[in-house]
Design a protein around this motif. Structure first.
Motif, PDB file in Angstrom:
ATOM      1  N   LYS A 261       7.649 -36.791  37.861  1.00  0.00           N
ATOM      2  CA  LYS A 261       8.311 -36.651  38.988  1.00  0.00           C
ATOM      3  C   LYS A 261       9.739 -36.116  38.431  1.00  0.00           C
ATOM      4  N   SER A 262      10.474 -35.067  39.356  1.00  0.00           N
ATOM      5  CA  SER A 262      11.809 -34.695  39.305  1.00  0.00           C
ATOM      6  C   SER A 262      12.603 -35.598  40.082  1.00  0.00           C
ATOM      7  N   ILE A 263      13.952 -35.823  39.767  1.00  0.00           N
ATOM      8  CA  ILE A 263      14.904 -36.435  40.309  1.00  0.00           C
ATOM      9  C   ILE A 263      16.185 -35.694  40.494  1.00  0.00           C
ATOM     10  N   LEU A 264      16.920 -35.822  41.586  1.00  0.00           N
ATOM     11  CA  LEU A 264      18.301 -35.496  41.661  1.00  0.00           C
ATOM     12  C   LEU A 264      19.273 -36.800  41.751  1.00  0.00           C
ATOM     13  N   VAL A 265      20.264 -36.958  41.032  1.00  0.00           N
ATOM     14  CA  VAL A 265      21.197 -38.018  41.126  1.00  0.00           C
ATOM     15  C   VAL A 265      22.442 -37.603  41.687  1.00  0.00           C
ATOM     16  N   LEU A 266      22.831 -37.829  42.728  1.00  0.00           N
ATOM     17  CA  LEU A 266      24.178 -37.529  43.326  1.00  0.00           C
ATOM     18  C   LEU A 266      25.182 -38.640  42.979  1.00  0.00           C
ATOM     19  N   GLY A 267      26.240 -38.098  42.159  1.00  0.00           N
ATOM     20  CA  GLY A 267      27.127 -39.203  41.568  1.00  0.00           C
ATOM     21  C   GLY A 267      26.724 -39.700  40.435  1.00  0.00           C
ATOM     22  N   GLY A 268      26.404 -38.784  39.476  1.00  0.00           N
ATOM     23  CA  GLY A 268      25.750 -39.477  38.087  1.00  0.00           C
ATOM     24  C   GLY A 268      26.619 -39.967  37.223  1.00  0.00           C
ATOM     25  N   ALA A 269      27.759 -39.857  37.309  1.00  0.00           N
ATOM     26  CA  ALA A 269      28.813 -40.532  36.450  1.00  0.00           C
ATOM     27  C   ALA A 269      29.398 -41.760  36.872  1.00  0.00           C
ATOM     28  N   GLY A 270      28.771 -42.379  38.146  1.00  0.00           N
ATOM     29  CA  GLY A 270      29.245 -43.540  38.500  1.00  0.00           C
ATOM     30  C   GLY A 270      28.428 -44.662  37.851  1.00  0.00           C
ATOM     31  N   GLY A 271      29.007 -45.759  37.989  1.00  0.00           N
ATOM     32  CA  GLY A 271      28.192 -46.988  37.584  1.00  0.00           C
ATOM     33  C   GLY A 271      26.780 -47.103  38.050  1.00  0.00           C
ATOM     34  N   VAL A 272      26.343 -46.916  39.139  1.00  0.00           N
ATOM     35  CA  VAL A 272      24.944 -46.808  39.369  1.00  0.00           C
ATOM     36  C   VAL A 272      24.148 -45.672  39.002  1.00  0.00           C
ATOM     37  N   GLY A 273      24.946 -44.356  39.092  1.00  0.00           N
ATOM     38  CA  GLY A 273      24.091 -43.170  38.924  1.00  0.00           C
ATOM     39  C   GLY A 273      23.988 -42.863  37.534  1.00  0.00           C
ATOM     40  N   SER A 274      25.116 -43.402  36.482  1.00  0.00           N
ATOM     41  CA  SER A 274      24.617 -43.159  35.091  1.00  0.00           C
ATOM     42  C   SER A 274      23.560 -43.962  34.671  1.00  0.00           C
ATOM     43  N   LEU A 275      23.209 -45.097  35.460  1.00  0.00           N
ATOM     44  CA  LEU A 275      22.031 -45.874  34.995  1.00  0.00           C
ATOM     45  C   LEU A 275      20.864 -45.361  35.616  1.00  0.00           C
ATOM     46  N   VAL A 276      20.924 -44.830  36.716  1.00  0.00           N
ATOM     47  CA  VAL A 276      19.629 -44.420  37.526  1.00  0.00           C
ATOM     48  C   VAL A 276      19.050 -42.875  36.690  1.00  0.00           C
ATOM     49  N   ILE A 277      20.153 -42.158  36.036  1.00  0.00           N
ATOM     50  CA  ILE A 277      19.576 -41.009  35.182  1.00  0.00           C
ATOM     51  C   ILE A 277      18.826 -41.783  33.865  1.00  0.00           C
ATOM     52  N   GLN A 278      19.442 -42.737  33.163  1.00  0.00           N
ATOM     53  CA  GLN A 278      18.740 -43.446  32.136  1.00  0.00           C
ATOM     54  C   GLN A 278      17.428 -43.776  32.478  1.00  0.00           C
ATOM     55  N   LEU A 279      17.238 -44.717  33.503  1.00  0.00           N
ATOM     56  CA  LEU A 279      16.141 -45.523  33.870  1.00  0.00           C
ATOM     57  C   LEU A 279      15.071 -44.543  34.112  1.00  0.00           C
ATOM     58  N   ALA A 280      15.367 -43.369  35.021  1.00  0.00           N
ATOM     59  CA  ALA A 280      14.497 -42.224  35.433  1.00  0.00           C
ATOM     60  C   ALA A 280      13.770 -41.747  34.287  1.00  0.00           C
ATOM     61  N   LYS A 281      14.690 -41.496  33.280  1.00  0.00           N
ATOM     62  CA  LYS A 281      14.082 -40.671  31.981  1.00  0.00           C
ATOM     63  C   LYS A 281      13.262 -41.680  31.103  1.00  0.00           C
ATOM     64  N   GLN A 282      13.995 -42.754  31.021  1.00  0.00           N
ATOM     65  CA  GLN A 282      13.364 -43.569  29.940  1.00  0.00           C
ATOM     66  C   GLN A 282      12.577 -44.616  30.221  1.00  0.00           C
ATOM     67  N   VAL A 283      12.668 -45.102  31.438  1.00  0.00           N
ATOM     68  CA  VAL A 283      11.697 -45.998  31.932  1.00  0.00           C
ATOM     69  C   VAL A 283      10.541 -45.774  32.716  1.00  0.00           C
ATOM     70  N   PHE A 284      10.977 -44.911  33.870  1.00  0.00           N
ATOM     71  CA  PHE A 284      10.139 -44.250  34.795  1.00  0.00           C
ATOM     72  C   PHE A 284       9.497 -42.894  34.379  1.00  0.00           C
ATOM     73  N   GLY A 285       9.760 -42.325  33.264  1.00  0.00           N
ATOM     74  CA  GLY A 285       9.067 -41.052  32.908  1.00  0.00           C
ATOM     75  C   GLY A 285       9.356 -39.759  33.637  1.00  0.00           C
ATOM     76  N   ALA A 286      10.430 -39.671  34.323  1.00  0.00           N
ATOM     77  CA  ALA A 286      10.817 -38.351  35.038  1.00  0.00           C
ATOM     78  C   ALA A 286      10.537 -37.271  34.090  1.00  0.00           C
ATOM     79  N   SER A 287      10.262 -36.206  34.638  1.00  0.00           N
ATOM     80  CA  SER A 287       9.731 -35.012  33.961  1.00  0.00           C
ATOM     81  C   SER A 287      11.274 -34.299  33.853  1.00  0.00           C
ATOM     82  N   ARG A 288      11.816 -34.277  35.034  1.00  0.00           N
ATOM     83  CA  ARG A 288      13.287 -33.299  34.941  1.00  0.00           C
ATOM     84  C   ARG A 288      14.202 -34.081  35.898  1.00  0.00           C
TER      85      ARG A 288
END
Length: 389
Positions: A231-258
């Motif tokens: 699945k693909s994901i758009l993170v609004l506020g990607g540089a913040g405390g939560v957003g920066s971790l959403v990016i990493q978890l989406a890619k590394q843990v949940f296997g996001a394609s984009r």
């Protein structure tokens, strides 16, 4: 400067070493009764002197140390500690520093932690402003959810942790529903063992303190949104405390394609360093006008109706703050040490990294400045307080 507050029982919180021995110290057990006795008693609580913390700690902990003491004798745990407290809701001026706050007693399912580092979250200042007063615990409050430190005492029912363990966690199981009255911005704090995990060996206390509430929020939101491989994901506020971790978890843990994310111009390269496939400068383009749509939109900043315009039909929109427009949904994280344990291998392998704002860590005497900075909404990653002494 001297601040004089009205309180309900005789007590003194003074950073001066000349506190009269005739004045009883502030007891954490008595704090919870303060708001109930307003009409019966009215005495003066005086905070004198300074916000500096030049007192030796009974148990020194270095943020970079990876070796925990083998044991801590009960005699080394003091009866009083330093802590930040507010007795009224309001701006940063309500925060007061006290040096003779009673060290909390622990329940059977709790451990006592000597705090090495603590982190601030937006919920901390929103709570201090009184936005959650209907469900808040009684005032006065020692703020702080995130903690990293060393276990110095364990309750009779605690099986998983022992004295000397280096741990981290979000100390309030419910962020808004009766959060702990006595938080992590203190030398010691009492926490249920189910909310904690052992600190990953490859990160220090400062990095560990910046993780719990944010990484648990990121994980739970992705899980509720049905994030899964491909699945693909758009993170609004990607540089913040939560957003920066959403990016990493989406890619590394949940296997996001984009993974796409928004940030201001100066933080676009930072987004790319986190592995973002599409970094969007929100000062130059509107994410909702992009032809590409996403399976999941994770909104950490509160974009209202705009966020749902970027999701595919049948997709999910996670909203942490602001108005919610269907199919968007909001949730409040439930603290859970099991999530931290599940994510520890990703942290220890370096696949997921803590992000600490470069202005920090703020020393314990700079808590007011740390809150003020957090409230500018310009922090990159987490605002951390260290050392706590």
């Amino acid at each position: 400067m001297e601040a004089i507050l009205t309180t309900k029982i005789p007590l003194s919180l003074s950073s001066s070493s000349s506190t009269s021995s005739n004045t009883p110290s502030l007891s954490l057990s008595s704090l919870s009764t303060l708001s109930k006795t307003t009409k019966k008693l009215s005495n003066t609580l005086i905070f004198k002197g300074t916000q500096h913390c030049n007192y030796p700690s009974s148990l020194k902990i270095c943020a970079m140390s990876q070796t925990a003491p083998a044991s801590v004798e009960p005699s080394t745990i003091p009866t009083e500690m330093k802590a930040w407290i507010y007795e009224d809701y309001g701006g940063v001026d309500v925060l007061k520093f006290g040096s003779n706050v009673k060290v909390p007693e622990i329940k059977d399912d709790q451990v006592l932690i000597k705090v090495a580092a603590a982190a601030l979250n937006p919920v901390d200042f929103k709570r201090r402003l009184g936005k959650f007063k209907a469900s808040d615990s009684p005032l006065p409050t020692i703020p702080g959810y995130d903690v990293a430190g060393v276990v110095v005492k364990v309750g009779s029912q605690v099986k998983e942790f022992k004295v000397g363990d280096e741990v981290y966690g979000d100390i309030s199981e419910k962020a808004l529903d009766g959060p702990k009255q006595f938080g992590s911005l203190a030398e010691y704090t009492a926490v249920e063992d189910k909310l904690l995990a052992l600190k990953p060996k490859n990160i220090d206390f400062v990095q560990a303190a910046g993780l719990p509430l944010a990484v648990e929020t990121a994980y739970e939101g992705l899980e509720r949104a049905g994030m899964s491989p491909g699945k693909s994901i758009l993170v609004l506020g990607g540089a913040g405390g939560v957003g920066s971790l959403v990016i990493q978890l989406a890619k590394q843990v949940f296997g996001a394609s984009r993974v796409a994310a928004t940030a201001s111009t100066g933080k676009i390269e930072f987004l790319k360093s986190l592995g973002v496939d599409l970094a969007i400068d929100y000062t130059k383009e509107k994410f909702e006008d992009l032809p590409e749509k996403f399976d999941v939109v994770y909104d950490t900043v509160g974009e209202g109706e705009r966020n749902v315009k970027a999701v595919k039909e049948g997709g999910s929109v996670v909203v942490l703050t602001g108005a919610v427009t269907p199919p968007g949904f909001r949730f409040v994280v439930t603290s859970n040490g099991e999530v931290l344990k599940k994510l520890n291998p990703y942290l220890e392998s370096g696949k997921v990294k803590p992000i600490i704002d470069p202005k920090g860590p703020f020393t314990f005497d700079k808590v007011v400045e740390a809150f003020s900075y957090l409230e500018t909404n310009r922090a990159t990653g987490k605002v951390v307080i260290h050392p706590i002494s």
